[in-house]
Write a protein that holds these residues in place. Structure first.
Motif, mmCIF file in Angstrom:
data_model
loop_
_atom_site.group_PDB
_atom_site.id
_atom_site.type_symbol
_atom_site.label_atom_id
_atom_site.label_comp_id
_atom_site.label_asym_id
_atom_site.label_seq_id
_atom_site.Cartn_x
_atom_site.Cartn_y
_atom_site.Cartn_z
ATOM 1 N N ASP A 191 17.399 6.485 51.056
ATOM 2 C CA ASP A 191 18.147 5.603 50.156
ATOM 3 C C ASP A 191 18.567 6.364 48.910
ATOM 4 O O ASP A 191 17.743 7.024 48.267
ATOM 5 C CB ASP A 191 17.291 4.393 49.756
ATOM 6 N N ARG A 192 19.834 6.252 48.567
ATOM 7 C CA ARG A 192 20.333 6.925 47.376
ATOM 8 C C ARG A 192 19.893 6.166 46.128
ATOM 9 O O ARG A 192 19.956 4.942 46.080
ATOM 10 C CB ARG A 192 21.850 7.019 47.407
ATOM 11 N N ALA A 193 19.464 6.913 45.113
ATOM 12 C CA ALA A 193 19.027 6.316 43.854
ATOM 13 C C ALA A 193 20.094 6.518 42.785
ATOM 14 O O ALA A 193 20.628 7.617 42.632
ATOM 15 C CB ALA A 193 17.705 6.940 43.395
ATOM 16 N N ILE A 217 -1.545 16.501 56.309
ATOM 17 C CA ILE A 217 -0.619 15.695 55.514
ATOM 18 C C ILE A 217 -0.193 16.504 54.299
ATOM 19 O O ILE A 217 -1.046 16.982 53.535
ATOM 20 C CB ILE A 217 -1.264 14.368 55.078
ATOM 21 N N VAL A 218 1.109 16.703 54.137
ATOM 22 C CA VAL A 218 1.664 17.420 52.985
ATOM 23 C C VAL A 218 2.323 16.393 52.070
ATOM 24 O O VAL A 218 3.226 15.664 52.498
ATOM 25 C CB VAL A 218 2.683 18.488 53.418
ATOM 26 N N VAL A 219 1.867 16.323 50.820
ATOM 27 C CA VAL A 219 2.314 15.304 49.872
ATOM 28 C C VAL A 219 3.168 15.960 48.792
ATOM 29 O O VAL A 219 2.703 16.881 48.109
ATOM 30 C CB VAL A 219 1.119 14.575 49.226
ATOM 31 N N ASP A 220 4.379 15.493 48.635
ATOM 32 C CA ASP A 220 5.253 15.925 47.547
ATOM 33 C C ASP A 220 4.887 15.118 46.304
ATOM 34 O O ASP A 220 5.006 13.891 46.289
ATOM 35 C CB ASP A 220 6.712 15.685 47.937
ATOM 36 N N ARG A 221 4.446 15.824 45.242
ATOM 37 C CA ARG A 221 4.042 15.133 44.009
ATOM 38 C C ARG A 221 4.984 15.438 42.848
ATOM 39 O O ARG A 221 4.601 15.319 41.693
ATOM 40 C CB ARG A 221 2.618 15.527 43.628
ATOM 41 N N SER A 222 6.198 15.844 43.144
ATOM 42 C CA SER A 222 7.150 16.180 42.090
ATOM 43 C C SER A 222 7.612 14.923 41.359
ATOM 44 O O SER A 222 7.387 13.795 41.816
ATOM 45 C CB SER A 222 8.346 16.926 42.672
ATOM 46 N N ALA A 223 8.290 15.133 40.218
ATOM 47 C CA ALA A 223 8.759 14.000 39.419
ATOM 48 C C ALA A 223 9.744 13.134 40.182
ATOM 49 O O ALA A 223 9.835 11.922 39.950
ATOM 50 C CB ALA A 223 9.389 14.511 38.127
ATOM 51 N N ALA A 224 10.498 13.725 41.119
ATOM 52 C CA ALA A 224 11.482 12.957 41.877
ATOM 53 C C ALA A 224 10.841 11.839 42.694
ATOM 54 O O ALA A 224 11.515 10.878 43.072
ATOM 55 C CB ALA A 224 12.271 13.886 42.798
ATOM 56 N N MET A 225 9.539 11.925 42.950
ATOM 57 C CA MET A 225 8.865 10.881 43.706
ATOM 58 C C MET A 225 8.678 9.603 42.891
ATOM 59 O O MET A 225 8.227 8.580 43.424
ATOM 60 C CB MET A 225 7.487 11.376 44.178
ATOM 61 N N LEU A 226 9.025 9.636 41.589
ATOM 62 C CA LEU A 226 8.973 8.434 40.767
ATOM 63 C C LEU A 226 10.251 7.615 40.877
ATOM 64 O O LEU A 226 10.327 6.516 40.321
ATOM 65 C CB LEU A 226 8.731 8.811 39.300
ATOM 66 N N ALA A 227 11.266 8.147 41.549
ATOM 67 C CA ALA A 227 12.507 7.392 41.745
ATOM 68 C C ALA A 227 12.226 6.165 42.606
ATOM 69 O O ALA A 227 11.399 6.200 43.522
ATOM 70 C CB ALA A 227 13.567 8.267 42.399
ATOM 71 N N ALA A 228 12.932 5.067 42.284
ATOM 72 C CA ALA A 228 12.715 3.809 43.001
ATOM 73 C C ALA A 228 14.037 3.261 43.490
ATOM 74 O O ALA A 228 14.583 2.297 42.928
ATOM 75 C CB ALA A 228 12.011 2.801 42.097
ATOM 76 N N PRO A 229 14.621 3.855 44.548
ATOM 77 C CA PRO A 229 15.937 3.379 45.023
ATOM 78 C C PRO A 229 15.922 1.955 45.551
ATOM 79 O O PRO A 229 16.931 1.270 45.515
ATOM 80 C CB PRO A 229 16.287 4.381 46.127
ATOM 81 N N ASP A 230 14.767 1.489 46.032
ATOM 82 C CA ASP A 230 14.684 0.117 46.534
ATOM 83 C C ASP A 230 13.729 -0.736 45.709
ATOM 84 O O ASP A 230 13.246 -1.762 46.169
ATOM 85 C CB ASP A 230 14.252 0.111 47.999
ATOM 86 N N GLY A 231 13.445 -0.298 44.480
ATOM 87 C CA GLY A 231 12.556 -1.045 43.603
ATOM 88 C C GLY A 231 11.123 -0.567 43.621
ATOM 89 O O GLY A 231 10.352 -0.881 42.713
#
Length: 582
Positions: free
Chosen positions: A212-214, A92-106
Motif C-alpha cells: 500500500d502506498r503511503a 525471521i528477519v525484522v526490518d526496524r527502520s523508521a519507514a516501518m512507522l508509516a501507516a498507509p492503512d491506518g
C-alpha cells in the motif's frame, strides 16, 4: 474444512424428532370470550405481521431446533486443515527502520508485521526459531530458541530508526543456516527479487512487503546558521502524495521547545518546497523544524540543526611537505594552497611553518617547524601526554632527526627524549617543533589521523560533535569517555572510549558530557528513510525433499460454544414465560 466424527451424524435424528413433534402436536385454537376484552390491546402487535406472529407462537420450537443443530455440529467435530513444515529451522528477519512507522492503512507497518509474526509462530511447532533484527548492523535476538521463547522476544522489539541493512541481514541468515535447508521470513517494505536470483541452496525465502502506498510529506533537508546576533534557517520539503497536503512548519528551540517562528506550507504534490526563516533572534545552541501535516508517515516530519558560526577555510603553505597536503585533502575537500600571491581569508585555519603567521593570526594555527630558529639534533624516544589530540593514534613510533627550540610558556604535549616536540599555546595553537622532512612520520598511519584530530579541534570548534545518523559510530575528539544525555538530562548511554561514539537510535539533539566539557550532537534520519517504499510479497526458493510437510487439523469448536449457551439461555427464558397456550 472437514469433520473428525462423521459417525456422530446419526444424532440428526433428534432435530428430526423435534420437527415431527411440532408437526403432529395437539393444536389449540383461540376462542374469543367476553373475559378477554381487556387483553386485546396487548395482542395488537401480534396482528402486525404474519411473520412476527409465527415467531411469537413458535419461538421455543425455533430455539430448540437451532440448539439441537449446534449440538450435532459440535459432535461431528469440525476442523480446518493447515499445512506446516516440521523440523527445518525458521528464521525471521525484522526490518526496524523508521519507514516501518508509516501507516498507509491506518496501522503502522511495524505493528502489522508483529501481528503477522505472532501468527506465524502460532502456526509453528517443534522447530528452532531464530530472529534477526535490522539496525546499524544486523542483530540476532534469538538463535535456535523454542517457539514460546521467540514469541516472548518479539514483545520487546521496537523501531530503531536506522537503515535496515537488509542485505547484511539476509547474509547473516544464510550464514546461520550454513547452507542447510531452512525457511526464512523477511518483514520489510520492499526487497527486490534479484537478491535471490542466484540462490542455489534449499532455503525457502518468504518476503512480506508493503503493498500500500503511503501519502508522505517530509523535511528532506534542514540547516541553520548563526550570523551576528540572528539565526537563518532553511528547510526543503517534499510531497510524495497524489494530493495537496497543506500544513504548518514550526521552528523551535531544541532545548526548551519554545516556538521561534512558523510558516504555512502549500504541500503541492510532486513538488519541492523551500521554507526560509530569517532574522530569528535566539541564543539556542540548536533548533528543531517540525512539520504538521496530514500525511501517513510522521517520522520524517522533524529535523534538527546545530547552530555554529560556520566552518572556516583551511589553507596550507605551498612549501610544506607534499604528504602533509595529501593528508589535509583527505580530511577536507575545500583546502586552499597558500603560495603567497592570493589573499588568505582572515578567519581561515592556517597550516604553516611561519612564526609570523603564528603571532598575527586571529585563529589558532597548526605550525610545522619554525623559520626563526635553527634545529638541533634530537635524541631519545617519543613520549606523549594524555590529551584528546592523541586519543586516536599517538605518534610514539616516530623517528625525529632534528628538533627546534620550544616556545616559552607553551604546554608540552609530546617530547623526543627531554626536548619538547609538540606544544600547545595558551590561544590553542598547535606547534610541531620539527620539519616533516627530518622525520618518518608522514609514512606512518598515525600521521593522517593526527592531522584529522588537529584540523577537527582547530577548525570545527569544540561546542558540538556534528551530525549522526541513528546508531552511527564515529571517531570524535573527547578528553575521556563520555555519558550521553537527552535535552531533558535523562541518561541514554556511555561512549566506549574518548575517541569513539555511537549515536542513539532515536533522532534528536543529545549531549555528550566528558570530564572537561559538554558537547552537542544531532541525530538525523538518513536520506533513505525519507520515503516509504512499496513492493510485492513473494516466495523465492524451495525447501529440499528432506523437509517434512504435514497437514495439521485445527478444531473450530469454540466459536460455536457461546452461541449455543445463548440459545439455551433464550430457551429457558421462553419456557419460563410459557409463551402462548395455543
Amino acid at each position: 474444512m472437514g469433520f473428525a466424527n462423521l459417525y456422530n451424524s446419526w444424532t440428526l435424528i433428534f432435530p428430526a424428532l423435534l420437527i415431527l413433534y411440532y408437526l403432529f402436536r395437539k393444536r389449540f385454537y383461540p376462542q374469543p370470550v367476553s373475559s378477554t376484552l381487556f387483553w386485546q390491546p396487548d395482542r395488537k402487535e401480534e396482528h402486525v405481521s404474519p411473520f412476527i406472529r409465527n415467531l411469537q407462537r413458535n419461538a421455543l420450537f425455533y430455539l430448540q431446533l437451532l440448539a439441537l443443530l449446534l449440538f450435532v455440529w459440535l459432535l461431528l467435530g469440525p476442523y480446518m486443515k493447515q499445512d506446516r513444515t516440521t523440523g527445518v529451522p525458521l528464521v525471521i528477519v525484522v526490518d526496524r527502520s523508521a519507514a516501518m512507522l508509516a501507516a498507509p492503512d491506518g496501522e503502522p507497518l511495524f505493528d502489522r508485521h508483529l501481528r503477522e509474526m505472532h501468527k506465524l509462530l502460532d502456526e509453528t511447532q517443534e522447530r528452532p526459531v531464530t530472529i534477526i533484527a535490522s539496525g546499524p548492523g544486523p542483530e540476532t535476538i534469538t538463535s535456535g530458541q523454542s517457539v514460546s521463547a521467540a514469541a516472548a522476544s518479539l514483545e520487546g522489539l521496537t523501531v530503531n530508526y536506522a537503515d535496515p541493512s537488509l542485505r547484511e541481514s539476509v547474509a547473516l541468515a544464510r550464514t546461520l543456516l550454513g547452507g542447510k535447508e531452512g525457511e526464512v521470513h523477511i518483514f520489510t517494505d520492499k526487497l527486490d527479487r534479484e537478491e535471490f536470483s542466484e540462490e542455489t541452496g534449499e532455503t525457502e525465502w518468504h518476503v512480506h512487503a508493503n503493498g500500500d502506498r503511503a501519502d508522505n510529506q517530509s523535511i528532506v533537508r534542514f540547516g541553520a546558521v548563526r550570523r551576528g546576533g540572528a539565526v537563518t534557517a532553511i528547510a526543503k520539503l517534499q510531497n510524495d502524495a497524489d494530493a495537496e497536503l497543506p500544513g504548518i512548519i514550526r521552528l523551535l528551540d531544541a532545548v526548551t521547545g519554545e516556538q521561534l517562528a512558523q510558516q504555512q506550507v502549500t504541500g503541492k504534490p510532486g513538488e519541492d518546497e523551500y521554507i526560509t526563516f530569517k532574522d530569528i533572534v535566539t541564543e539556542a545552541p540548536a533548533v528543531t523544524a517540525e512539520l504538521e501535516s496530514a500525511d501517513q508517515y510522521s517520522a520524517d516530519n522533524t529535523a534538527f540543526a546545530l547552530l555554529e558560526t560556520g566552518t572556516p577555510a583551511v589553507t596550507v603553505d605551498t612549501e610544506l611537505h607534499e604528504l602533509l597536503k595529501k593528508a589535509v585533502e583527505a580530511v577536507r575537500d575545500d583546502i586552499l594552497i597558500d603560495d603567497g600571491k592570493a589573499a588568505v581569508p582572515e578567519d581561515a585555519l592556517r597550516i604553516t611553518r611561519s612564526s609570523d603567521v603564528l603571532a598575527e593570526s586571529r585563529r589558532p594555527v597548526l605550525l610545522f617547524g619554525r623559520d626563526d630558529e635553527t634545529a638541533a639534533e634530537a635524541e631519545g624516544s617519543i613520549t606523549v601526554q594524555e590529551d584528546p589530540l592523541f586519543a586516536i593514534a599517538p605518534p610514539t613510533d616516530m623517528y625525529v632527526k632534528e628538533v627546534y627550540p620550544p616556545y616559552d610558556k607553551y604546554e608540552v604535549l609530546a617530547k623526543v627524549g627531554e626536548a619538547p616536540l609538540i606544544q600547545r599555546s595558551p590561544d590553542g595553537d598547535i606547534v610541531f617543533l620539527a620539519d616533516l622532512e627530518s622525520t618518518d612520520w608522514p609514512l606512518q598511519p598515525s600521521f593522517p589521523l593526527f592531522i584529522w584530530s588537529a584540523v577537527h579541534s582547530l577548525a570545527d570548534g569544540s561546542e558540538s560533535l556534528g551530525v549522526f545518523t541513528p546508531g552511527q559510530r564515529k571517531n570524535v575528539i573527547l578528553s575521556s569517555a563520555a555519558d550521553l544525555y537527552d535535552m531533558d538530562d535523562s541518561y541514554i548511554s556511555s561512549t566506549e572510549s574518548a575517541n569513539t561514539l555511537q549515536a542513539p537510535v532515536k533522532p534528536g539533539i543529545y549531549k555528550a558530557a566528558d570530564t572537561e566539557s559538554e558537547k552537542l550532537l544531532a541525530v538525523q534520519l538518513s536520506e533513505s528513510q525519507h520515503s516509504v517504499r512499496t513492493g510485492d510479497s513473494y516466495i523465492a526458493g524451495k525447501l529440499g525433499e528432506t523437509a517434512e510437510h504435514e497437514q495439521e487439523t485445527v478444531p473450530i469448536l469454540w466459536p460455536f460454544v457461546l452461541p449455543l449457551l445463548l440459545l439455551m439461555s433464550a430457551e429457558w427464558e421462553v419456557q419460563r414465560r410459557r409463551g402462548y397456550p395455543y
